[in-house]
Write an enzyme that holds these catalytic residues in place. Structure first.
Site, PDB file in Angstrom:
ATOM      1  N   CYS A 344       1.752   5.080  22.797  1.00  0.00           N
ATOM      2  CA  CYS A 344       2.947   5.471  22.031  1.00  0.00           C
ATOM      3  C   CYS A 344       4.054   5.971  22.942  1.00  0.00           C
ATOM      4  O   CYS A 344       3.789   6.689  23.901  1.00  0.00           O
ATOM      5  CB  CYS A 344       2.630   6.621  21.081  1.00  0.00           C
ATOM      6  SG  CYS A 344       1.337   6.259  19.941  1.00  0.00           S
ATOM      7  N   ARG A 439       6.257  -1.549  10.115  1.00  0.00           N
ATOM      8  CA  ARG A 439       5.585  -0.271  10.363  1.00  0.00           C
ATOM      9  C   ARG A 439       6.526   0.713  11.052  1.00  0.00           C
ATOM     10  O   ARG A 439       6.393   1.912  10.940  1.00  0.00           O
ATOM     11  CB  ARG A 439       4.366  -0.583  11.241  1.00  0.00           C
ATOM     12  CG  ARG A 439       3.443   0.535  11.538  1.00  0.00           C
ATOM     13  CD  ARG A 439       2.145  -0.063  12.077  1.00  0.00           C
ATOM     14  NE  ARG A 439       1.261   0.911  12.653  1.00  0.00           N
ATOM     15  CZ  ARG A 439      -0.038   0.724  12.809  1.00  0.00           C
ATOM     16  NH1 ARG A 439      -0.594  -0.392  12.439  1.00  0.00           N
ATOM     17  NH2 ARG A 439      -0.789   1.646  13.360  1.00  0.00           N
TER      18      ARG A 439
HETATM   19  P1  XMP Z   1      -4.902   5.919  20.732  1.00  0.00           P
HETATM   20  O1  XMP Z   1      -4.541   7.156  21.489  1.00  0.00           O
HETATM   21  O2  XMP Z   1      -6.250   5.989  20.108  1.00  0.00           O
HETATM   22  O3  XMP Z   1      -3.832   5.843  19.538  1.00  0.00           O
HETATM   23  O4  XMP Z   1      -4.745   4.703  21.594  1.00  0.00           O
HETATM   24  C1  XMP Z   1      -3.902   4.886  18.525  1.00  0.00           C
HETATM   25  C2  XMP Z   1      -2.897   5.237  17.439  1.00  0.00           C
HETATM   26  O5  XMP Z   1      -1.565   5.179  17.930  1.00  0.00           O
HETATM   27  C3  XMP Z   1      -0.661   4.845  16.872  1.00  0.00           C
HETATM   28  N1  XMP Z   1       0.163   3.719  17.329  1.00  0.00           N
HETATM   29  C4  XMP Z   1       1.405   3.856  17.822  1.00  0.00           C
HETATM   30  N2  XMP Z   1       2.205   4.942  17.910  1.00  0.00           N
HETATM   31  N3  XMP Z   1       3.865   3.584  18.924  1.00  0.00           N
HETATM   32  C5  XMP Z   1       3.465   4.794  18.454  1.00  0.00           C
HETATM   33  O6  XMP Z   1       4.214   5.770  18.546  1.00  0.00           O
HETATM   34  C6  XMP Z   1       3.109   2.451  18.848  1.00  0.00           C
HETATM   35  O7  XMP Z   1       3.523   1.384  19.290  1.00  0.00           O
HETATM   36  C7  XMP Z   1       1.826   2.604  18.254  1.00  0.00           C
HETATM   37  N4  XMP Z   1       0.833   1.716  17.991  1.00  0.00           N
HETATM   38  C8  XMP Z   1      -0.167   2.438  17.427  1.00  0.00           C
HETATM   39  C9  XMP Z   1      -1.522   4.497  15.671  1.00  0.00           C
HETATM   40  O8  XMP Z   1      -1.492   5.607  14.807  1.00  0.00           O
HETATM   41  C10 XMP Z   1      -2.892   4.266  16.285  1.00  0.00           C
HETATM   42  O9  XMP Z   1      -3.950   4.472  15.373  1.00  0.00           O
END
Ligand code: XMP
Length: 520
Positions: A344, A439
């Site tokens: 993120c 999203r």
């Molecule tokens: P981890 O830390 O497990 O996080 O890799 C997965 C979660 O991150 C969110 N997610 C995003 N958040 N930009 C964001 O700010 C993105 O591009 C993005 N893609 C996923 C989502 O909640 C996921 O479960």
């Protein structure tokens, strides 16, 4: 026996959640900013229970969910999670039809008594059967054959479902009724699996048992491999997560789809959700970057009105007001996390988001009031983070931890002798172009400039989900043992927190040694 509490000397230092987070209300804290204090314990880690209820009948045997991301969860990942007692959320960065068949694959994965097996007619061609297998992505190729009245005519064995026989009729290729092994419904008794187990032991080489009534109408199918798996499962500590029909559970993402006028496309959302429910989906996830918004709330309302009993996850939020809003719209489980994820960049790009433990605490108070569950979504890199998250939430959602697994979508790539898999944020430019733009509140083919809120990255290949989960579960159970918690409710109740200084954080990881092997 209840855990013995801290002595009065401990109390000023090791505080329960309410006191700790309110005392620290001026600073946002995340996993590594805090640590949990140990308590007197009579609980052995291996005896701890990890079951958690997310909504009504939606219960998991381990509190771990894989993210609805296109480099994390399709059917293989969801099957692996459910077999271990958790849940996978199938992403929606694919055509609707494909998402439906991904859900079907999970729901068809292991059957006990298949009450409504896929049947074929004697006048179909083997070629039609091959096309059906391809279209519906079945993982099996043996089918009962029935006539127009549903009476059993025979069994089409997988050995003859081959392209070389494509032009032959099923009637020519089937094993006739007289040679098919059947059992009457009334003979199955209270434990059909035990009855079938006995049958397979007594009939060497027979792997399928069909269930019929006195008039020979087909009522079910039992396979030996399923019976063997289920018998093994009964002895496992963490049983697969199954629905009332003994099928693996599965979740799927839906989005707050808009029409050409920018209004919520109610019909499209309902058709999509209806299709998923028809395939047996157990929970829908309305996953967005900003859940405390009209579009997400309205989508949840549309789903709740149409499907009053359906478990709905929605998010993401980081405030009590956000939790209350989505709960009032009809969500049962709220995803918490804005910007903690490993891919993120929301906090850097938009300057918003809250460190995860503070966000979880604030949201947990509203969730308790609304009697709904919380899911800690993002930022989890090790089992200790999960233990901390579970002191405030009912389950965790992980992306990065599973993205390097064999069961994650995508190929393994080799770089300088090391193996990797792609992992990308759903708000990265590539993922948004592939469909996830809604999203993040953008158009798929943006006419204006769009700032991505995620990166494209690599994760080192890390083997099977079974292997990764074994490590994580071991860690969670260990944490519970230290806190004298026999189950997750006791973990939430017993947790005592203290902040950690930067020197304390360094002390927490291996230091002043030359590491030969990592802890994995
Ligand atoms: P981890 O830390 O497990 O996080 O890799 C997965 C979660 O991150 C969110 N997610 C995003 N958040 N930009 C964001 O700010 C993105 O591009 C993005 N893609 C996923 C989502 O909640 C996921 O479960």
């Amino acid at each position: 026996m209840a855990a013995i509490r801290n002595s009065t000397f401990d109390e000023p230092f090791y505080q329960a959640a309410d006191k700790f987070f309110t005392d620290n209300h001026k600073v946002g804290l995340t996993f590594d900013d805090i640590t949990l204090a140990t308590l007197y314990s009579e609980i052995l880690p291996r005896d701890t229970q990890l079951a958690t209820t997310l909504a009504g009948h939606l219960a998991l045997n381990i509190p771990v969910i894989s993210s609805d991301m296109d480099t994390v969860t399709e059917s293989r990942m969801a099957i692996a999670l459910a077999l271990n007692g958790g849940l996978g959320l199938i992403h929606y960065n694919m055509p609707e039809r494909q998402q439906l068949s991904e859900v079907s694959r999970v729901k068809n994965h292991v059957h006990g008594l298949i009450q409504d097996p896929i049947k074929i007619a004697p006048d179909q061609l083997i070629g039609d059967v091959l096309a059906l297998i391809e279209q519906r992505k079945f993982g099996f190729s043996t089918f009962p054959v029935v006539d127009g009245d549903g009476k059993l005519v025979g069994l089409l064995s997988g050995h003859v479902v081959k392209p070389r026989y494509a032009a032959k009729k099923v009637a020519e290729a089937l094993t006739p009724r007289s040679q098919v092994h059947c059992i009457l419904c009334k003979e199955l008794g209270k434990d059909p699996i035990a009855r079938a187990d006995k049958f397979f032991t007594e009939h060497i080489g027979i792997h399928k048992l069909l269930v019929v009534d006195e008039a020979d109408h087909l009522h079910g199918l039992i396979t030996m491999s399923d019976v063997e798996r289920i018998t093994l499962e009964r002895k496992a500590q963490f049983k697969p997560a199954r629905d009332a029909h003994f099928r693996l559970i599965c979740g799927a993402a839906v989005s707050a789809t808009r029409n050409a006028f920018g209004e919520l496309d109610r019909d499209r959302i309902l058709t999509h959700a209806g299709g998923l429910i028809e395939r047996g989906v157990d929970v829908l996830a309305v996953s967005t970057a900003h859940g405390f918004s009209k579009g997400v709330g309205d989508t949840v309302r549309v789903l709740r009105d149409a499907f009053p009993k359906l478990p709905i996850m929605a998010g993401n939020v980081t405030s009590a007001a956000g939790v209350e809003y989505l709960a009032d719209c009809g969500a049962n489980c709220i995803k918490v996390g804005q910007g903690p994820g490993s891919i993120c960049t929301t906090r850097m790009v938009a300057g918003v988001g809250i460190p995860q433990m503070t966000a979880l605490y604030v949201c947990s108070r509203a969730a308790a009031k609304k009697k709904i569950s919380l899911l800690a979504d993002g930022g989890i890199t090790k089992s200790g983070d999960i233990v901390k998250a579970l002191t405030l939430a009912q389950a965790v959602i992980c992306g990065g931890i599973f993205a390097g697994c064999t069961e994650a979508p995508g190929e393994v790539i080799e770089i300088s002798g090391k193996m990797y898999k792609h992992y990308r944020g759903m708000g990265s430019m590539a993922a948004m172009k592939a469909g996830s733009a809604a999203r993040y509140g953008h158009d798929k083919n943006p006419t204006q400039k769009v700032a991505p809120e995620g990166v494209e990255a690599l994760k080192e290949s890390c083997g099977s989900v079974d292997r990764v989960l074994a490590q994580l579960i071991g860690g969670i159970q260990s944490g519970m043992g230290y806190l004298g918690a026999a189950n997750l409710a006791q973990l939430r109740e017993n947790a005592r927190f203290i902040r950690v200084s930067p020197a304390g954080q360094r002390e927490a990881a291996p230091h002043d040694v030359v590491e030969l092997k990592t802890g994995h």
